[in-house]
Scaffold this motif. Structure first.
Motif, PDB file in Angstrom:
ATOM      1  N   ARG A  49       0.862  -1.178   0.000  1.00  0.00           N
ATOM      2  CA  ARG A  49       0.000   0.000   0.000  1.00  0.00           C
ATOM      3  C   ARG A  49       0.901   1.231   0.000  1.00  0.00           C
ATOM      4  O   ARG A  49       2.109   1.148   0.252  1.00  0.00           O
ATOM      5  N   ARG A  50       0.292   2.375  -0.273  1.00  0.00           N
ATOM      6  CA  ARG A  50       1.051   3.626  -0.266  1.00  0.00           C
ATOM      7  C   ARG A  50       1.328   4.046   1.168  1.00  0.00           C
ATOM      8  O   ARG A  50       0.632   3.621   2.104  1.00  0.00           O
ATOM      9  N   CYS A  51       2.348   4.890   1.359  1.00  0.00           N
ATOM     10  CA  CYS A  51       2.644   5.400   2.692  1.00  0.00           C
ATOM     11  C   CYS A  51       1.475   6.219   3.223  1.00  0.00           C
ATOM     12  O   CYS A  51       0.599   6.666   2.474  1.00  0.00           O
ATOM     13  N   PHE A  52       1.478   6.452   4.523  1.00  0.00           N
ATOM     14  CA  PHE A  52       0.369   7.099   5.220  1.00  0.00           C
ATOM     15  C   PHE A  52       0.033   8.480   4.658  1.00  0.00           C
ATOM     16  O   PHE A  52      -1.125   8.801   4.395  1.00  0.00           O
ATOM     17  N   VAL A  91       4.978   9.281 -10.637  1.00  0.00           N
ATOM     18  CA  VAL A  91       3.792   9.898 -10.036  1.00  0.00           C
ATOM     19  C   VAL A  91       2.526   9.166 -10.491  1.00  0.00           C
ATOM     20  O   VAL A  91       1.643   8.854  -9.683  1.00  0.00           O
ATOM     21  N   ASP A  92       2.448   8.887 -11.780  1.00  0.00           N
ATOM     22  CA  ASP A  92       1.277   8.178 -12.307  1.00  0.00           C
ATOM     23  C   ASP A  92       1.142   6.780 -11.691  1.00  0.00           C
ATOM     24  O   ASP A  92       0.037   6.314 -11.401  1.00  0.00           O
ATOM     25  N   ALA A  93       2.277   6.128 -11.464  1.00  0.00           N
ATOM     26  CA  ALA A  93       2.244   4.793 -10.865  1.00  0.00           C
ATOM     27  C   ALA A  93       1.780   4.859  -9.416  1.00  0.00           C
ATOM     28  O   ALA A  93       0.976   4.034  -8.962  1.00  0.00           O
ATOM     29  N   LEU A  94       2.256   5.845  -8.674  1.00  0.00           N
ATOM     30  CA  LEU A  94       1.840   5.993  -7.275  1.00  0.00           C
ATOM     31  C   LEU A  94       0.344   6.241  -7.157  1.00  0.00           C
ATOM     32  O   LEU A  94      -0.285   5.844  -6.165  1.00  0.00           O
ATOM     33  N   ALA A  95      -0.221   6.899  -8.162  1.00  0.00           N
ATOM     34  CA  ALA A  95      -1.648   7.230  -8.123  1.00  0.00           C
ATOM     35  C   ALA A  95      -2.531   5.989  -8.148  1.00  0.00           C
ATOM     36  O   ALA A  95      -3.742   6.075  -7.888  1.00  0.00           O
ATOM     37  N   GLN A  96      -1.959   4.816  -8.424  1.00  0.00           N
ATOM     38  CA  GLN A  96      -2.739   3.579  -8.453  1.00  0.00           C
ATOM     39  C   GLN A  96      -2.950   2.989  -7.063  1.00  0.00           C
ATOM     40  O   GLN A  96      -3.675   1.997  -6.916  1.00  0.00           O
ATOM     41  N   PHE A  97      -2.328   3.594  -6.037  1.00  0.00           N
ATOM     42  CA  PHE A  97      -2.358   2.993  -4.701  1.00  0.00           C
ATOM     43  C   PHE A  97      -2.912   3.983  -3.682  1.00  0.00           C
ATOM     44  O   PHE A  97      -2.680   5.190  -3.768  1.00  0.00           O
ATOM     45  N   GLY A  98      -3.614   3.474  -2.696  1.00  0.00           N
ATOM     46  CA  GLY A  98      -4.121   4.273  -1.592  1.00  0.00           C
ATOM     47  C   GLY A  98      -3.336   4.007  -0.322  1.00  0.00           C
ATOM     48  O   GLY A  98      -2.574   3.041  -0.234  1.00  0.00           O
ATOM     49  N   PRO A  99      -3.551   4.849   0.721  1.00  0.00           N
ATOM     50  CA  PRO A  99      -2.765   4.719   1.954  1.00  0.00           C
ATOM     51  C   PRO A  99      -3.352   3.772   2.990  1.00  0.00           C
ATOM     52  O   PRO A  99      -2.721   3.556   4.026  1.00  0.00           O
ATOM     53  N   THR A 100      -4.523   3.218   2.735  1.00  0.00           N
ATOM     54  CA  THR A 100      -5.204   2.451   3.790  1.00  0.00           C
ATOM     55  C   THR A 100      -5.278   0.959   3.484  1.00  0.00           C
ATOM     56  O   THR A 100      -4.815   0.127   4.281  1.00  0.00           O
ATOM     57  N   LEU A 101      -5.857   0.599   2.356  1.00  0.00           N
ATOM     58  CA  LEU A 101      -6.095  -0.809   2.051  1.00  0.00           C
ATOM     59  C   LEU A 101      -4.861  -1.447   1.421  1.00  0.00           C
ATOM     60  O   LEU A 101      -4.252  -0.892   0.505  1.00  0.00           O
ATOM     61  N   ALA A 149      -0.634  -5.630  -7.699  1.00  0.00           N
ATOM     62  CA  ALA A 149       0.255  -4.481  -7.843  1.00  0.00           C
ATOM     63  C   ALA A 149       1.138  -4.636  -9.080  1.00  0.00           C
ATOM     64  O   ALA A 149       1.374  -3.668  -9.823  1.00  0.00           O
ATOM     65  N   LEU A 150       1.629  -5.846  -9.311  1.00  0.00           N
ATOM     66  CA  LEU A 150       2.441  -6.096 -10.509  1.00  0.00           C
ATOM     67  C   LEU A 150       1.629  -5.861 -11.774  1.00  0.00           C
ATOM     68  O   LEU A 150       2.140  -5.312 -12.765  1.00  0.00           O
ATOM     69  N   ALA A 151       0.365  -6.260 -11.755  1.00  0.00           N
ATOM     70  CA  ALA A 151      -0.479  -6.054 -12.928  1.00  0.00           C
ATOM     71  C   ALA A 151      -0.729  -4.564 -13.182  1.00  0.00           C
ATOM     72  O   ALA A 151      -0.878  -4.137 -14.326  1.00  0.00           O
ATOM     73  N   ASP A 206      10.620   3.900  -0.641  1.00  0.00           N
ATOM     74  CA  ASP A 206       9.834   3.878   0.594  1.00  0.00           C
ATOM     75  C   ASP A 206       8.528   4.648   0.470  1.00  0.00           C
ATOM     76  O   ASP A 206       7.973   5.113   1.478  1.00  0.00           O
ATOM     77  N   LEU A 207       8.021   4.772  -0.751  1.00  0.00           N
ATOM     78  CA  LEU A 207       6.721   5.403  -0.972  1.00  0.00           C
ATOM     79  C   LEU A 207       5.619   4.357  -1.072  1.00  0.00           C
ATOM     80  O   LEU A 207       4.467   4.626  -0.734  1.00  0.00           O
ATOM     81  N   LEU A 208       5.968   3.167  -1.537  1.00  0.00           N
ATOM     82  CA  LEU A 208       5.116   1.996  -1.396  1.00  0.00           C
ATOM     83  C   LEU A 208       5.737   1.107  -0.330  1.00  0.00           C
ATOM     84  O   LEU A 208       6.957   0.923  -0.292  1.00  0.00           O
ATOM     85  N   LEU A 209       4.893   0.563   0.531  1.00  0.00           N
ATOM     86  CA  LEU A 209       5.384  -0.240   1.647  1.00  0.00           C
ATOM     87  C   LEU A 209       4.786  -1.637   1.571  1.00  0.00           C
ATOM     88  O   LEU A 209       3.608  -1.809   1.237  1.00  0.00           O
ATOM     89  N   GLU A 210       5.612  -2.623   1.896  1.00  0.00           N
ATOM     90  CA  GLU A 210       5.176  -4.010   1.897  1.00  0.00           C
ATOM     91  C   GLU A 210       4.725  -4.419   3.295  1.00  0.00           C
ATOM     92  O   GLU A 210       5.284  -3.965   4.295  1.00  0.00           O
ATOM     93  N   SER A 211       3.733  -5.278   3.350  1.00  0.00           N
ATOM     94  CA  SER A 211       3.165  -5.687   4.636  1.00  0.00           C
ATOM     95  C   SER A 211       4.180  -6.414   5.506  1.00  0.00           C
ATOM     96  O   SER A 211       4.068  -6.402   6.733  1.00  0.00           O
ATOM     97  N   GLN A 212       5.158  -7.058   4.903  1.00  0.00           N
ATOM     98  CA  GLN A 212       6.146  -7.825   5.670  1.00  0.00           C
ATOM     99  C   GLN A 212       7.433  -7.041   5.917  1.00  0.00           C
ATOM    100  O   GLN A 212       8.395  -7.584   6.444  1.00  0.00           O
ATOM    101  N   GLN A 213       7.437  -5.746   5.556  1.00  0.00           N
ATOM    102  CA  GLN A 213       8.645  -4.935   5.742  1.00  0.00           C
ATOM    103  C   GLN A 213       8.859  -4.595   7.214  1.00  0.00           C
ATOM    104  O   GLN A 213       7.912  -4.440   7.977  1.00  0.00           O
ATOM    105  N   SER A 214      10.136  -4.455   7.573  1.00  0.00           N
ATOM    106  CA  SER A 214      10.486  -3.952   8.899  1.00  0.00           C
ATOM    107  C   SER A 214      11.639  -2.965   8.775  1.00  0.00           C
ATOM    108  O   SER A 214      12.554  -2.960   9.579  1.00  0.00           O
ATOM    109  N   THR A 215      11.586  -2.123   7.740  1.00  0.00           N
ATOM    110  CA  THR A 215      12.616  -1.115   7.539  1.00  0.00           C
ATOM    111  C   THR A 215      12.348   0.079   8.447  1.00  0.00           C
ATOM    112  O   THR A 215      11.269   0.220   9.037  1.00  0.00           O
ATOM    113  N   ALA A 216      13.339   0.982   8.536  1.00  0.00           N
ATOM    114  CA  ALA A 216      13.165   2.192   9.343  1.00  0.00           C
ATOM    115  C   ALA A 216      12.000   3.016   8.821  1.00  0.00           C
ATOM    116  O   ALA A 216      11.206   3.568   9.603  1.00  0.00           O
TER     117      ALA A 216
END
Length: 397
Positions: free
Chosen positions: A5-8, A56-66, A73-75, A89-99
């Motif tokens: 999902r996108r960052c907060f 920017v156009d690619a980021l617009a495909q993602f929201g910050p909540t769901l 996402a690959l599609a 670090d603008l898209l975040l993975e559910s299994q990430q534990s980065t700073a």
């Protein structure tokens, strides 16, 4: 399978780099060319991120909540772009534990309003010398500002559309008025004169000390101090930097407001504390000379606990800093001391020195106090002549 999902919080700013184009000049135009781009402002990241239009156009495909599955996402944007935005670090993975992922999670947990979070992150300074910067552009004198920019807006604006005017009685002179007239910003501290622990304790107690408590619910305690606070939550902490106080070592302290004690966090030499203060107040050496300083920080999770994602929460915190600063001025003036406040501070280095996460507890201003010097070397605003006979002109007060 991981999800993304996108960052907060994410804000995009159009950037413009002006360059010279000889071909354009030969064709009869002004020879200037604007190279447009995008800059992403995300409060979970320490710096803005430069982006292309495609990103920017690619980021617009993602929201910050769901969260959405990685396959979807690959599609949407393809493997290379997905990996690129994750690396930024603008898209975040559910299994990430980065700073960055942890910082993003804290912003969500603390219930920041996105605009307030972005402003707080983007306006922090690091290693800025505000005095040198002002002199580089020759804006150090009011006369130069007026010459270049014209006069400022009027000092006492009046409404031309008023339908009546009723002149009210003024205040009868009192000891309070005399104290208020002596309240001026000090820019000339006695360089070798210390204050006493009693003076320090009296001032900190009056400004930051607790006057009462009330348990509103199990674990929820409201405080009474000598200044107002949204929800009586009082999120402003006092971190004290001592330079010259009799019997106390120079260094960094935290004021334990509930018991009126200074907790030493780091002892420093006189030279070390002087260098730290000069950087902390962004090169304003006339303030750094004060013997005692208070870094006012905001513990953001405390008011955000009640005012979750509230658009006014950050503004209320800044107002509280103003209340405390005025009380500090009046308390110092009552003791015959000078005082100052500045928001031109290098927050990043202050956070590092006190071990703070700036998005959970960050400095908003620094105050200081001590004996005035016997001679005025730097301008102070005292038009009534209550501090310096004859009055002065100046920038603040």
């Amino acid at each position: 399978m991981s999800h993304v999902r996108r960052c907060f919080a994410l804000f995009l700013e159009r950037t413009e780099a002006i360059g010279f184009d000889a071909t354009s000049l030969l064709s009869g135009s002004d020879g200037l060319n604007a190279d447009l781009g995008w800059q992403a402002l995300a409060p979970h990241l320490p710096q803005p991120v430069e982006l292309s239009q495609v990103e920017v156009d690619a980021l617009a495909q993602f929201g910050p909540t769901l969260w959405i599955g990685r396959e979807r996402a690959l599609a949407l944007i393809g493997q290379d772009m997905l990996q690129r935005l994750i690396e930024l670090d603008l898209l975040l993975e559910s299994q990430q534990s980065t700073a960055a992922a942890r910082a993003d999670a804290r912003l969500r947990e603390d219930a920041w309003h996105p605009l307030a979070a972005a402003m707080h992150r983007a306006t922090r300074w690091s290693s800025t010398d505000s005095v040198a910067a002002r002199r580089r552009v020759q804006f150090d004198a009011i006369e130069q500002l007026v010459e270049r920019l014209g006069p400022p807006p009027p000092e006492c604006p009046e409404r031309a559309d008023r339908i009546a005017r009723h002149v009210l009685p003024g205040a009868a002179p009192s000891s309070l008025d005399e104290l208020l007239q002596r309240r001026t910003t000090c820019r000339n501290f006695a360089p070798d004169q210390a204050i006493s622990p009693a003076q320090l304790g009296e001032l900190l107690d009056r400004v930051f000390g607790v006057r009462g408590r009330e348990t509103l619910a199990p674990g929820a305690v409201a405080l009474k101090k000598n200044s107002p606070s949204g929800g009586s939550l009082h999120p402003i902490e006092a971190y004290v930097v001592l330079r010259r106080v009799d019997g106390l070592p120079p260094g960094l302290y935290h004021y334990a407001c509930g018991i009126g004690a200074l907790d030493l966090l780091r002892e420093m030499s006189a030279q070390e504390v002087g260098e730290f203060l000069l950087n902390a107040v962004a090169g304003q050496d006339f303030f750094a000379d004060a013997p005692a300083h208070v870094v006012m920080t905001a513990r953001f999770p405390r008011p955000q606990w009640k005012y979750r994602s509230h658009a006014k929460m950050y503004r209320v915190i800044q107002i509280e800093v103003g209340h405390l600063a005025q009380n500090l001025y009046l308390s110092a003036t009552h003791q015959g001391l000078g005082a100052y406040i500045t928001a031109a501070i290098n927050e990043v280095e202050i956070e590092q020195a006190f071990g703070l996460d700036g998005m959970r507890e960050g400095p908003l201003a620094i105050c200081g106090f001590g004996y005035r010097a016997g001679q005025r070397n730097t301008v102070e605003f005292d038009p009534a002549g209550k501090v310096w006979p004859g009055g002065t002109s100046g920038e603040s007060g």
